[in-house]
Enzyme design. Structure first.
Site, short mmCIF file in Angstrom:
data_model
loop_
_atom_site.label_atom_id
_atom_site.label_comp_id
_atom_site.label_asym_id
_atom_site.label_seq_id
_atom_site.Cartn_x
_atom_site.Cartn_y
_atom_site.Cartn_z
N SER A 1 128.69 120.14 10.91
CA SER A 1 129.11 119.15 9.91
C SER A 1 128.81 119.58 8.49
O SER A 1 129.50 119.17 7.55
CB SER A 1 128.44 117.81 10.20
N ILE A 2 127.77 120.38 8.29
CA ILE A 2 127.45 120.82 6.93
C ILE A 2 128.58 121.69 6.39
O ILE A 2 128.93 121.62 5.22
CB ILE A 2 126.10 121.55 6.90
#
Length: 275
Positions: free
Chosen positions: A10-11
């Protein structure tokens, strides 16, 4: 154009985000747009961030992420996992994301040596360590998200540090450049040791150093995900790494794929042909 693929969790997925995190004044996304701007008309920046993924899942989907040579050429590939692998086992909610440290290392090694990558002879692989964790902010974010449930730490600063070290060691073993994001952020928090003592690691609830914690809090808006300031650290680190390892691949060193509109010689040569 050749591709610069960003492969991660997700980063990475949020690297282009225009959402503004709580208590912040500007959108978090900086790394993706900045990289796309730097390499505009030179390389295509491809976001293959997959929220929630660990390395077990990443290895499984890798052939669907990397194009074949018939589809495109890959110039760069970043591999940025570990934040989910380092989640503690048997923590709420299900399904579990934790991957044991040795399997994490093995999965990363299988990814970087996968045949679908080796097909791209000149591919430049960049390993990125998982970033630090800010435990207090993570607990507070959980209290806000689920006020009727007692928050429990799912990720710890010390555990994540061991996964960052595994990435460094794999980089040394396989002679691959490592963007040590964990250390870059910890340095800014005033911590210059790769140890994993909870009492010393900024971001740990066992650490009473509020100044160091405040620095990490400015990077991690929910204890895990990045603010604009953190993505700027990532971008600066990426540009420095490329300059150090492949100076001929920096944005300034690469020519445009298609000629400038006012390059009269190029257009004269191209007249009657396909550029």
């Amino acid at each position: 154009m050749d591709q610069f693929i960003l492969f991660g969790d997700s980063i990475t997925q949020q690297a282009f985000s225009q959402d503004t995190p709580p208590r912040h004044r500007e959108p978090s996304g900086f790394f993706g747009p900045a990289l796309a701007d730097a390499y505009a008309r030179k390389l295509d920046i491809i976001n293959r961030g997959l929220s929630g993924y660990n390395t077990r899942q990443a290895l499984q989907v890798l052939p669907q992420v990397v194009p074949t040579l018939q589809q495109a050429r890959v110039r760069f590939l970043t591999i940025f996992f570990g934040a989910n692998d380092a989640r503690l086992p048997n923590t709420y909610p299900d399904p579990q994301q934790h991957v044991p440290l040795e399997e994490f290392r093995s999965n990363l090694k299988a990814i970087v040596s996968h045949p679908c990558l080796l097909e791209h002879k000149d591919i430049r692989i960049i390993l990125i360590t998982p970033p630090p964790v800010h435990e207090r902010t993570a607990l507070n974010a959980d209290r806000i998200r689920e006020p009727n449930r007692e928050p429990v730490l799912r990720r710890t600063a010390a555990a994540t540090a061991t996964y960052a070290q595994a990435v460094r060691e794999l980089g040394d073993e396989m002679n691959l450049p490592v963007l040590d994001l964990w250390s870059a952020m910890m340095d800014r928090a005033g911590y210059h040791d790769n140890g994993v003592d909870d009492r010393l690691v900024p971001g740990s609830v066992a650490n009473a150093d509020d100044h160091a914690n405040a620095v990490l809090e400015s990077f991690l808006h929910d204890g895990l995900h990045f603010t604009r300031a953190a993505y700027r650290v990532l971008y600066d680190g990426m540009m420095d790494l490329i300059q150090e390892n492949w100076p001929d691949q920096t944005p300034d060193a690469l020519p445009f794929v298609l000629p400038r509109w006012d390059d009269q010689e190029a257009w004269k040569e191209a007249r009657g042909s396909v550029l």
